[in-house]
Design an enzyme around this catalytic site. Structure first.
Site, PDB file in Angstrom:
ATOM      1  N   ASP A  40       0.704  -1.119  -0.175  1.00  0.00           N
ATOM      2  CA  ASP A  40      -0.333   0.538   0.057  1.00  0.00           C
ATOM      3  C   ASP A  40       0.847   1.757   0.413  1.00  0.00           C
ATOM      4  O   ASP A  40       1.825   1.403   0.949  1.00  0.00           O
ATOM      5  CB  ASP A  40      -0.771  -0.274   1.342  1.00  0.00           C
TER       6      ASP A  40
ATOM      7  N   GLU B 283       0.803  -0.654  -5.050  1.00  0.00           N
ATOM      8  CA  GLU B 283       0.065   0.194  -5.464  1.00  0.00           C
ATOM      9  C   GLU B 283       0.790   1.933  -5.702  1.00  0.00           C
ATOM     10  O   GLU B 283       1.269   2.483  -4.338  1.00  0.00           O
ATOM     11  CB  GLU B 283      -1.371   0.783  -4.099  1.00  0.00           C
TER      12      GLU B 283
END
Length: 1003
Positions: free
Chosen positions: A207, A249
């Site tokens: 993330d 990401e």
């Protein structure tokens, strides 16, 4: 899965990933929250759907202030979702069904409740525990880093009263960032990684990886240190857990995002964020360009790497990787309800985004499964689930999965009030009609369609591992491409239009092949050397195993004024039985002849009178109509049309003075006409402002007011119409006041009114017509709509265009002579300004430049008003400018290529020479991204040219701050570089130079 698939280290390239929240999928114990035991019960459904991997959103212990991305403990399961043993059982059951599992490795930040942070805030400065996070004594560090969640945070720093210092957070203030300059953080992350991979997890989503490091003087994104760390983490995973996958990401532009693959030694996969909104954009615009252009900007990647493709990032259509104008467009067409907007995105599910249009849903999914990369499906999209944007944050897209029409949509046996979020009861998406059970019974349902498309895609590795080559049929509404892998060749053809289209494809290199339509297994006619013709229904697509855009010719016909069958009573004109003729017959034909109607080339679908108001109590008053025009190929528009009935006697003078103003005739000889041409109507508009009166309409009211500096005017000055056949209508009141009636109406303050009032009342800039008053249409809910602007009249000798044209003509006459062949000898604008006759004009040009600079200083002079306060020209703004320049250049070059064959032989060589410069110009434009600028974005004129400037004989006055009327109101109010105005004016000088050549006597 087959043994070969199980042992394939590149399994992620052929995967079809299903993304879900454990808490939303199925509740096994009746507490209203989904859990792992419930998820196990639904694994057979996922297997039947055809997906090959499950991506679980965070399920760790958490305060749940950010849907679980605020992790309090990396080594456990949130007790609401079950236990570690439940997770292990789920992992085993998934693997038995051949389903891989991808979980989250949130390494940029933790929850402020995480024990790591609690130790850090209490530890002494400089200690190992304190250095686990990023601390500072001042919030001024790293000031160039953008604030990502601007809707919720005002700074990337927050004060901690325990530590008595500021801590760094790129997202929410309850999510402090880890300090990756500390090797201990590396060790901690590796331990977390090992813990879950040892358990059997197949992949980890990393993330927010672009924000791991911070460096002064940078925007703290995509730093070299981040890539060095990812190489280290990848080497660790490859050594200990071969065959596992890291998914980055990186919400970045393609050239920055591709860096997260490294040389095949960083992330295995990476999301293609810029493509996601452009698929929606292409669908709405009915133009393939956004998709082709962004993929053209996407660098090639290593054979072991793969893009991850999705239609939304979780529960949001993210709009960070678009230009300001594109974001404004997307918000207007996909999020007209402000509740749907969040940060820089749209919090909506797929079906509501697309108006629950089944064809559009299928089309975007067809694109998703066709583009180069691994597709990701968000739970519930396979059945067309709805959302609830009023739940706050993005919870409206996190409602329980709808399994059946039973209680709580079959998600849980709990009391409905116990559910973690309520089920969808919107009538259009109600769980009783939209659910898995109903759609499993219906072979024509979206669920069955999705199953068939997934099964089809899995048969062709050309989709998952193949190259992509775009074809360029003349019809821009058709997207056509070839996907190739080894001996597989798949042709994809997508109609982005809602209407049937045709296209001719150059498939001559495949002459003799027979296209086999993949889903229906239907053979099409063999390919020949000649262009291959295809016709497609609206929003349809084809996949084959190995238009010229129709041009409508419109005959210009002289308008015949129609006759209204009703009597000449305006109040009864829209009564039942007459409205149909007015709206379906008379108004469509009339507005198509009006110069202020800017959409003559578009096909009308419907014209309606939305609103009408009477602005005086006199006999035979005028009415103010708001006319809604809807089209077959785009969003609706509203126009202002004041109307009045003139008696048969007066009708003659109206028809003589302004024949274009007559809308229709009545049997008795009277006419319905545009009331702008009526003196009483113009007087009543002025009275509406002067007396502070209002006129009631059905849903709102017209409200007028004069500026305090003008005060109340006792007598209405005499008026006449000026240029009523422009994009707006203009009126002059006794050389004292100038009134502009806006024809195209949009909600919100018109920039013409907004900027003129600001310059008059706050910036005290004297070289504009002073703001004197306005009329607005107001409703109880919604923004006011500006109808009219009143300004001081300017006594001018001429506009700057006429002034320049005369001076240029004198220059040509003096220097070049009347008889010279001048067609190709026009001097550039800068040279003309230096040489113009008698040395008089250069002084005027210098004065105009000075007034322009003063204008921009005035527009940047106020910092306490967010509407006008300057904004930094940060890297995102630079990218936005570059992207717009690139798009404009490529569209213009594409247009030139199409017209090349029609260019005369003596000019074609020059055109071809221009075309050869495309790559060089693109390269020069890209240099805009190479260096940081200290400039600012401000409100600007927006449509600045010589025609927007008046010369009084002594000075220049700048007017008309409306911007380009053809562009949406919200786009015209965007802050931009002041150089945009300068460039517009320089281009206007160049036009003047060429226009002077064609004046009488100069040819």
């Amino acid at each position: 899965m087959a043994q070969s698939e199980a042992n394939d280290p590149l399994w992620y390239k052929d995967a079809i990933i299903y993304e879900l929240h454990v808490k939303t999928f199925h509740d096994s114990d009746g507490d209203g929250i989904g859990d792992f035991r419930g998820l196990i019960e639904k694994l057979d459904y996922l297997k039947e759907l055809g997906i090959t991997a499950i991506w679980l959103l965070p399920f760790y212990p958490s305060p749940l202030k950010d849907d679980g991305y605020d992790i309090a403990d990396y080594y456990d399961v949130n007790p609401n979702y079950g236990t570690l043993e439940d997770f292990r059982a789920f992992l085993s059951e998934a693997h038995q069904r051949g389903l891989r599992v991808v979980t989250e490795l949130v390494i940029n930040h933790t929850s402020d409740q995480n024990p790591w942070f609690q130790k850090s805030r209490r530890a002494a400065p400089g200690s190992p525990e304190r250095e686990f996070y990023v601390w500072s004594d001042t919030p001024e560090k790293y000031s160039e880093a953008r604030i990502i969640f601007k809707d919720f945070e005002t700074s990337n720093w927050s004060w901690d009263p325990v530590a008595k210092a500021y801590y760094w957070h790129r997202f929410y203030s309850h999510q402090p960032d880890l300090n990756f300059d500390n090797p201990a953080v590396h060790d901690a992350v590796e331990k977390v990684c090992d813990y879950w991979l040892s358990m059997g997890v197949d992949g980890l989503r990393l993330d927010a990886v672009p924000y791991l490091y911070e460096r002064e003087g940078t925007n703290c994104e995509n730093l070299p240190e981040t890539h060095l760390y990812l190489k280290k983490l990848r080497a660790h995973v490859d050594q200990k857990f071969p065959g596992r996958m890291l998914l980055a990401e990186a919400n970045q532009w393609p050239e920055d995002a591709v860096a997260y693959f490294g040389n095949g030694d960083e992330a295995h996969m990476n999301f293609h964020f810029p493509l996601m909104p452009r698929m929606f954009m292409a669908l709405q615009m009915e133009d393939r360009f956004p998709i082709i252009d962004i993929l053209d900007q996407t660098p090639s990647i290593s054979e072991t790497c793969q893009w991850a493709m999705f239609l939304r990032n979780h529960d949001e259509l993210t709009l960070e990787m678009v230009t300001d104008e594109e974001r404004d467009y997307m918000w207007r067409v996909y999020a007209n309800d402000p509740h749907a907007r969040i940060n820089l995105g749209i919090r909506r599910r797929l079906a509501p985004l697309l108006g629950n249009n089944r064809r559009k849903i299928e089309l975007l999914n067809a694109l998703l499964f066709s583009m180069p990369g691994t597709p990701i499906i968000y739970y519930g999209d396979e059945i067309g689930m709805g959302d609830n944007i009023y739940l706050g944050d993005r919870n409206g897209c996190r409602t329980p999965m709808q399994w059946s029409p039973d209680r709580n949509a079959g998600f849980s046996q709990a009391n409905p009030q116990q559910l973690h979020l309520p089920v969808i009861i919107d009538p259009e998406y109600h769980y009783e009609s939209i659910n898995v059970e109903n759609q499993q019974k219906n072979l024509s349902s979206l669920l069955w369609w999705t199953r068939r498309v997934i099964a089809m895609r899995k048969n062709f590795k050309a989709f998952s591992r193949g190259s992509i080559e775009f074809l360029f049929p003349e019809n821009a509404k058709v997207l056509a491409f070839l996907r190739r892998y080894e001996n597989e060749i798949v042709l994809g053809v997508v109609n982005l239009s809602r209407f049937s289209q045709c296209a001719e494809l150059d498939l001559s290199k495949f002459a003799g092949s027979v296209p086999l339509e993949i889903i229906g297994r239907s053979p099409f006619p063999p390919i020949k050397k000649t262009p291959y013709f295809l016709s497609l229904n609206g929003h349809s697509s084809y996949w084959f195993q190995l238009q010229p855009q129709s041009k409508r010719e419109r005959a210009a016909k002289k308008r015949v004024v129609p006759t209204i069958s009703a009597g000449p009573e305006l109040e009864k004109l829209l009564a039942d039985g007459q409205r149909d003729q007015i709206e379906n017959e008379i108004l469509p034909k009339y507005i198509a002849t009006c110069r202020w109607f800017g959409a003559k080339a578009r096909a009308l679908r419907q014209v309606r009178v939305l609103e009408r108001s009477t602005i005086s109590s006199e006999p035979n008053p005028a009415q103010f109509w708001v006319v809604e025009v809807s089209y077959l190929d785009g969003p609706t528009e509203n126009y202002a049309l004041p109307v009045k009935v003139a008696s048969a006697e007066k009708a003659k003078s109206i028809s003589h003075a302004a024949p274009h103003a007559v809308i229709a005739r009545f049997p008795d000889g009277s006419v319905l006409f545009d009331a702008v041409w009526d003196n009483e109507f113009r007087e009543n508009l002025f009275r509406l402002m002067s007396n502070g009166q209002h006129a009631n309409a059905r849903n709102g009211r017209l409200v007028g007011a004069l500026s305090p500096r003008v005060g109340q005017v006792a007598t209405v000055p005499p008026s006449n119409v000026l240029g009523a056949e422009q994009s707006n209508s203009s009126m002059l009141f006794a050389d004292k006041f100038f009134l502009k009636l806006y024809r195209k109406l949009e909600d919100g303050v018109n920039p013409d009114v907004e900027v003129t009032r600001f310059l008059t009342e706050r910036a005290q800039y004297d070289n504009v017509p002073a703001f004197s008053g306005a009329i607005e249409y107001r409703r109880d809910k919604g923004q006011p709509t500006v109808i009219c602007l009143l300004q001081d009249a300017i006594a001018a000798e001429a506009d700057a265009w006429t002034l320049t044209l005369d001076a240029v003509g004198r220059y040509y006459e003096r220097v070049l002579g009347r008889k010279t062949e001048l067609q190709h000898e026009a001097a550039p604008a800068a040279a003309l300004i230096d040489e113009l006759a008698g040395g008089v004009y250069p002084e005027k040009a210098k004065l105009l430049a000075q007034r322009t600079g003063e204008l921009h200083l005035a527009l940047a002079s106020v910092r306490d008003d967010p509407v006008f306060a300057p904004e930094p020209f940060n890297p995102m703004a630079q990218r936005s400018v570059y992207q717009n320049m690139r798009t404009l250049l490529r569209r213009n070059f594409d247009s030139l290529r199409k017209k090349l064959s029609a260019i005369p032989d003596n000019l074609r060589g020059e055109a071809e020479e221009v075309l050869r410069t495309e790559k060089e110009i693109l390269g020069r434009e890209k240099r805009l991204l190479d260096r940081k600028t200290n400039a600012a974005k401000i409100r600007i004129h927006g449509d600045y040219h010589l025609g927007q400037v008046l010369y009084t004989g002594k000075d220049f006055v700048i007017l008309d701050f409306e911007g380009e009327p053809a562009r949406p109101l919200s786009e015209r109010k965007l802050k931009r570089s002041a150089l945009r105005d300068v460039a517009g004016m320089m281009r206007s000088f160049q036009y003047a130079a060429y226009s002077a050549l064609w004046q009488p006597g100069m040819r």
